[in-house]
Design a protein around this motif. Structure first.
Motif, PDB file in Angstrom:
ATOM      1  N   LYS A  82       0.810  -1.204   0.000  1.00 20.92           N
ATOM      2  CA  LYS A  82       0.000   0.000   0.000  1.00 20.92           C
ATOM      3  C   LYS A  82       0.852   1.266   0.000  1.00 20.92           C
ATOM      4  O   LYS A  82       0.317   2.362  -0.194  1.00 20.92           O
ATOM      5  CB  LYS A  82      -0.936   0.016   1.216  1.00 20.92           C
ATOM      6  CG  LYS A  82      -1.971  -1.108   1.206  1.00 20.92           C
ATOM      7  CD  LYS A  82      -2.879  -1.066   2.425  1.00 20.92           C
ATOM      8  CE  LYS A  82      -3.886   0.059   2.336  1.00 20.92           C
ATOM      9  NZ  LYS A  82      -4.910  -0.150   1.301  1.00 20.92           N
ATOM     10  N   LYS A  83       2.161   1.105   0.210  1.00 22.05           N
ATOM     11  CA  LYS A  83       2.994   2.304   0.329  1.00 22.05           C
ATOM     12  C   LYS A  83       4.391   2.161  -0.276  1.00 22.05           C
ATOM     13  O   LYS A  83       5.192   3.095  -0.211  1.00 22.05           O
ATOM     14  CB  LYS A  83       3.134   2.697   1.801  1.00 22.05           C
ATOM     15  CG  LYS A  83       3.702   1.617   2.693  1.00 22.05           C
ATOM     16  CD  LYS A  83       3.678   2.041   4.161  1.00 22.05           C
ATOM     17  CE  LYS A  83       4.252   0.931   5.050  1.00 22.05           C
ATOM     18  NZ  LYS A  83       4.223   1.306   6.477  1.00 22.05           N
ATOM     19  N   GLU A  84       4.699   0.997  -0.888  1.00 21.24           N
ATOM     20  CA  GLU A  84       6.014   0.793  -1.472  1.00 21.24           C
ATOM     21  C   GLU A  84       5.897   0.088  -2.819  1.00 21.24           C
ATOM     22  O   GLU A  84       4.919  -0.613  -3.087  1.00 21.24           O
ATOM     23  CB  GLU A  84       6.895  -0.066  -0.556  1.00 21.24           C
ATOM     24  CG  GLU A  84       7.218   0.547   0.787  1.00 21.24           C
ATOM     25  CD  GLU A  84       8.113  -0.351   1.625  1.00 21.24           C
ATOM     26  OE1 GLU A  84       8.843  -1.189   1.032  1.00 21.24           O
ATOM     27  OE2 GLU A  84       8.066  -0.244   2.863  1.00 21.24           O
ATOM     28  N   VAL A  85       6.925   0.240  -3.646  1.00 12.91           N
ATOM     29  CA  VAL A  85       7.035  -0.506  -4.900  1.00 12.91           C
ATOM     30  C   VAL A  85       7.667  -1.854  -4.573  1.00 12.91           C
ATOM     31  O   VAL A  85       8.798  -1.914  -4.072  1.00 12.91           O
ATOM     32  CB  VAL A  85       7.894   0.253  -5.936  1.00 12.91           C
ATOM     33  CG1 VAL A  85       8.020  -0.572  -7.215  1.00 12.91           C
ATOM     34  CG2 VAL A  85       7.286   1.619  -6.239  1.00 12.91           C
ATOM     35  N   LEU A  86       6.952  -2.942  -4.846  1.00 13.38           N
ATOM     36  CA  LEU A  86       7.440  -4.287  -4.561  1.00 13.38           C
ATOM     37  C   LEU A  86       7.711  -5.028  -5.867  1.00 13.38           C
ATOM     38  O   LEU A  86       7.379  -4.556  -6.947  1.00 13.38           O
ATOM     39  CB  LEU A  86       6.417  -5.044  -3.708  1.00 13.38           C
ATOM     40  CG  LEU A  86       6.027  -4.353  -2.394  1.00 13.38           C
ATOM     41  CD1 LEU A  86       4.978  -5.172  -1.653  1.00 13.38           C
ATOM     42  CD2 LEU A  86       7.260  -4.159  -1.512  1.00 13.38           C
ATOM     43  N   THR A  87       8.298  -6.209  -5.772  1.00 13.67           N
ATOM     44  CA  THR A  87       8.682  -6.951  -6.966  1.00 13.67           C
ATOM     45  C   THR A  87       8.018  -8.321  -7.016  1.00 13.67           C
ATOM     46  O   THR A  87       7.600  -8.868  -5.989  1.00 13.67           O
ATOM     47  CB  THR A  87      10.211  -7.145  -7.029  1.00 13.67           C
ATOM     48  OG1 THR A  87      10.606  -8.040  -5.973  1.00 13.67           O
ATOM     49  CG2 THR A  87      10.929  -5.816  -6.881  1.00 13.67           C
ATOM     50  N   LYS A  88       7.996  -8.875  -8.230  1.00 12.76           N
ATOM     51  CA  LYS A  88       7.472 -10.227  -8.406  1.00 12.76           C
ATOM     52  C   LYS A  88       8.344 -11.252  -7.674  1.00 12.76           C
ATOM     53  O   LYS A  88       7.831 -12.255  -7.184  1.00 12.76           O
ATOM     54  CB  LYS A  88       7.395 -10.587  -9.894  1.00 12.76           C
ATOM     55  CG  LYS A  88       6.364  -9.806 -10.681  1.00 12.76           C
ATOM     56  CD  LYS A  88       6.043 -10.479 -12.007  1.00 12.76           C
ATOM     57  CE  LYS A  88       7.248 -10.631 -12.894  1.00 12.76           C
ATOM     58  NZ  LYS A  88       6.925 -11.296 -14.168  1.00 12.76           N
ATOM     59  N   ILE A  89       9.626 -10.976  -7.606  1.00 15.24           N
ATOM     60  CA  ILE A  89      10.532 -11.897  -6.907  1.00 15.24           C
ATOM     61  C   ILE A  89      10.120 -12.037  -5.442  1.00 15.24           C
ATOM     62  O   ILE A  89      10.031 -13.147  -4.904  1.00 15.24           O
ATOM     63  CB  ILE A  89      11.999 -11.409  -7.021  1.00 15.24           C
ATOM     64  CG1 ILE A  89      12.471 -11.482  -8.472  1.00 15.24           C
ATOM     65  CG2 ILE A  89      12.912 -12.223  -6.118  1.00 15.24           C
ATOM     66  CD1 ILE A  89      13.841 -10.881  -8.705  1.00 15.24           C
ATOM     67  N   GLU A  90       9.858 -10.891  -4.797  1.00 19.27           N
ATOM     68  CA  GLU A  90       9.412 -10.919  -3.398  1.00 19.27           C
ATOM     69  C   GLU A  90       8.107 -11.682  -3.255  1.00 19.27           C
ATOM     70  O   GLU A  90       7.939 -12.506  -2.352  1.00 19.27           O
ATOM     71  CB  GLU A  90       9.221  -9.492  -2.883  1.00 19.27           C
ATOM     72  CG  GLU A  90      10.467  -8.649  -2.786  1.00 19.27           C
ATOM     73  CD  GLU A  90      10.141  -7.212  -2.406  1.00 19.27           C
ATOM     74  OE1 GLU A  90       9.998  -6.941  -1.199  1.00 19.27           O
ATOM     75  OE2 GLU A  90      10.010  -6.374  -3.315  1.00 19.27           O
ATOM     76  N   ALA A  91       7.153 -11.378  -4.144  1.00 18.97           N
ATOM     77  CA  ALA A  91       5.841 -12.014  -4.069  1.00 18.97           C
ATOM     78  C   ALA A  91       5.950 -13.523  -4.225  1.00 18.97           C
ATOM     79  O   ALA A  91       5.357 -14.295  -3.440  1.00 18.97           O
ATOM     80  CB  ALA A  91       4.924 -11.429  -5.142  1.00 18.97           C
ATOM     81  N   ASN A  92       6.707 -13.974  -5.210  1.00 13.47           N
ATOM     82  CA  ASN A  92       6.843 -15.410  -5.452  1.00 13.47           C
ATOM     83  C   ASN A  92       7.527 -16.120  -4.293  1.00 13.47           C
ATOM     84  O   ASN A  92       7.157 -17.242  -3.929  1.00 13.47           O
ATOM     85  CB  ASN A  92       7.622 -15.661  -6.749  1.00 13.47           C
ATOM     86  CG  ASN A  92       6.746 -15.544  -7.984  1.00 13.47           C
ATOM     87  OD1 ASN A  92       5.646 -16.085  -8.017  1.00 13.47           O
ATOM     88  ND2 ASN A  92       7.234 -14.846  -8.994  1.00 13.47           N
ATOM     89  N   GLU A  93       8.518 -15.457  -3.702  1.00 14.60           N
ATOM     90  CA  GLU A  93       9.249 -16.080  -2.606  1.00 14.60           C
ATOM     91  C   GLU A  93       8.356 -16.273  -1.388  1.00 14.60           C
ATOM     92  O   GLU A  93       8.381 -17.330  -0.745  1.00 14.60           O
ATOM     93  CB  GLU A  93      10.462 -15.209  -2.268  1.00 14.60           C
ATOM     94  CG  GLU A  93      11.535 -15.919  -1.458  1.00 14.60           C
ATOM     95  CD  GLU A  93      11.223 -15.955   0.030  1.00 14.60           C
ATOM     96  OE1 GLU A  93      11.509 -16.984   0.672  1.00 14.60           O
ATOM     97  OE2 GLU A  93      10.689 -14.959   0.532  1.00 14.60           O
ATOM     98  N   ILE A  94       7.537 -15.258  -1.092  1.00 12.31           N
ATOM     99  CA  ILE A  94       6.625 -15.359   0.057  1.00 12.31           C
ATOM    100  C   ILE A  94       5.553 -16.413  -0.196  1.00 12.31           C
ATOM    101  O   ILE A  94       5.236 -17.241   0.669  1.00 12.31           O
ATOM    102  CB  ILE A  94       5.993 -13.990   0.356  1.00 12.31           C
ATOM    103  CG1 ILE A  94       7.048 -13.053   0.937  1.00 12.31           C
ATOM    104  CG2 ILE A  94       4.806 -14.128   1.307  1.00 12.31           C
ATOM    105  CD1 ILE A  94       6.586 -11.628   1.113  1.00 12.31           C
ATOM    106  N   ALA A  95       4.992 -16.421  -1.399  1.00 15.76           N
ATOM    107  CA  ALA A  95       3.962 -17.407  -1.729  1.00 15.76           C
ATOM    108  C   ALA A  95       4.518 -18.826  -1.609  1.00 15.76           C
ATOM    109  O   ALA A  95       3.866 -19.724  -1.045  1.00 15.76           O
ATOM    110  CB  ALA A  95       3.425 -17.158  -3.133  1.00 15.76           C
ATOM    111  N   LYS A  96       5.711 -19.040  -2.110  1.00 19.27           N
ATOM    112  CA  LYS A  96       6.328 -20.371  -2.055  1.00 19.27           C
ATOM    113  C   LYS A  96       6.575 -20.798  -0.615  1.00 19.27           C
ATOM    114  O   LYS A  96       6.314 -21.947  -0.234  1.00 19.27           O
ATOM    115  CB  LYS A  96       7.634 -20.366  -2.849  1.00 19.27           C
ATOM    116  CG  LYS A  96       8.312 -21.725  -2.908  1.00 19.27           C
ATOM    117  CD  LYS A  96       9.582 -21.664  -3.757  1.00 19.27           C
ATOM    118  CE  LYS A  96      10.268 -23.025  -3.811  1.00 19.27           C
ATOM    119  NZ  LYS A  96      11.512 -22.984  -4.641  1.00 19.27           N
ATOM    120  N   SER A  97       7.063 -19.877   0.203  1.00 17.86           N
ATOM    121  CA  SER A  97       7.391 -20.221   1.590  1.00 17.86           C
ATOM    122  C   SER A  97       6.159 -20.577   2.409  1.00 17.86           C
ATOM    123  O   SER A  97       6.239 -21.334   3.376  1.00 17.86           O
ATOM    124  CB  SER A  97       8.139 -19.063   2.259  1.00 17.86           C
ATOM    125  OG  SER A  97       7.282 -17.950   2.477  1.00 17.86           O
TER     126      SER A  97
END
Length: 288
Positions: free
Chosen positions: A116-131
């Protein structure tokens, strides 16, 4: 079993909205006899030049209470539908979470609040989803929508983010309604005075004027109201609610007797504002 399903970036400027497609996917699940879906929530994400979006950068999420062993079928059904229904030039993302009460999802929630307040990346999203064992998939274009899809699930999980898709005015017109009448709609499970946080009684009357919307508060869709100049309870409109959602990150309400603006969450009612001859300055140096 409880599931969360969220999609993002399925539209273009000329197509149906992502909320409509989410509604259609929910209908497919229900039509298959898998269970019952909730109302759909719209979650506002960060607006920034580095983030591509169609109009408002928001994702659409719903909860689904269903039978066991449908997780893979839900994924396949939504994936097939996104391939068919997503607009040309869009970057669709799909996130489906099978909720486990004994699992900790704080990392997902932290990521979602950052979205809601930062530019995030697909790499971060995929890593969290996988974990965390969450399904997260791209369905065209750059697949950038996976960031908003994952964030939408986490924000919905908090129970205190998102407005309900659609407005009450789409179903009922302007006028005065009792709380009892308003609670007959699935988009409203409680009516609360925003200023006092008190629940209104069933017989209390509320004025609806304009596009009144409910929002998620304590895990339920709530219609927030305030007392207008005539002393009548009036529902917040879509525009009111979205301004409330844009509150400065350092906002802190001043003591009530110092409030000077009807909408509580405003710089005018913040304890960090200091009045000057022409307007006010912010002690925190935040520009609005």
């Amino acid at each position: 079993m409880k599931y969360f399903c969220c999609i993002d970036d399925t539209d273009n400027i000329d197509s149906v909205g992502t909320g409509t497609i989410a509604e259609e996917i929910k209908g497919l699940y229900e039509g298959a006899g898998w269970g019952k879906g909730s109302v759909i929530s719209r979650h506002q994400l960060y607006i920034h030049p580095d983030i591509p979006y169609t109009s408002h950068n928001s994702s659409m999420c719903f909860e689904f209470i269903g039978v066991e062993n449908i997780y893979e079928s839900m994924i396949q059904c939504a994936s097939d539908y996104l391939k068919k229904r997503s607009a040309a030039g869009s970057d669709p993302g799909l996130c489906i979470l099978s909720f486990k009460s004994n699992k900790k999802y704080q990392r997902l929630i932290d990521f979602s609040l950052k979205a809601k307040k930062e530019v995030l990346t697909k790499i971060e999203a995929n890593e969290i989803a996988k974990s965390l064992g969450i399904h997260l998939s791209e369905h065209g274009g750059t697949g950038q929508g996976i960031i908003g899809a994952l964030a939408g699930v986490g924000l919905r999980m908090t129970g205190n983010d998102g407005e309900v898709k659609g407005a009450l005015k789409d179903k009922i017109g302007d006028g005065v309604y009792s709380v009892r009448q308003l609670l007959e709609f699935p988009e409203v499970e409680a009516v609360i005075d925003f200023n006092s946080d008190e629940y209104l009684s069933l017989e209390q009357n509320v004025l609806l004027k304009g596009r009144s919307k409910s929002v998620f508060h304590n895990h339920q869709p709530v219609l927030f109201v305030y007392k207008n100049k005539e002393g009548l309870y009036e529902a917040y409109t879509k525009n009111h609610l979205r301004r409330l959602g844009e509150v400065c990150p350092v906002f802190k309400a001043d003591v009530k007797e110092e409030w000077v603006f009807q909408e509580v969450a405003s710089c005018y009612n913040c304890r960090y504002r200091r009045w000057t001859e022409e307007n006010f300055t912010c002690l925190k140096g935040i520009k609005k």
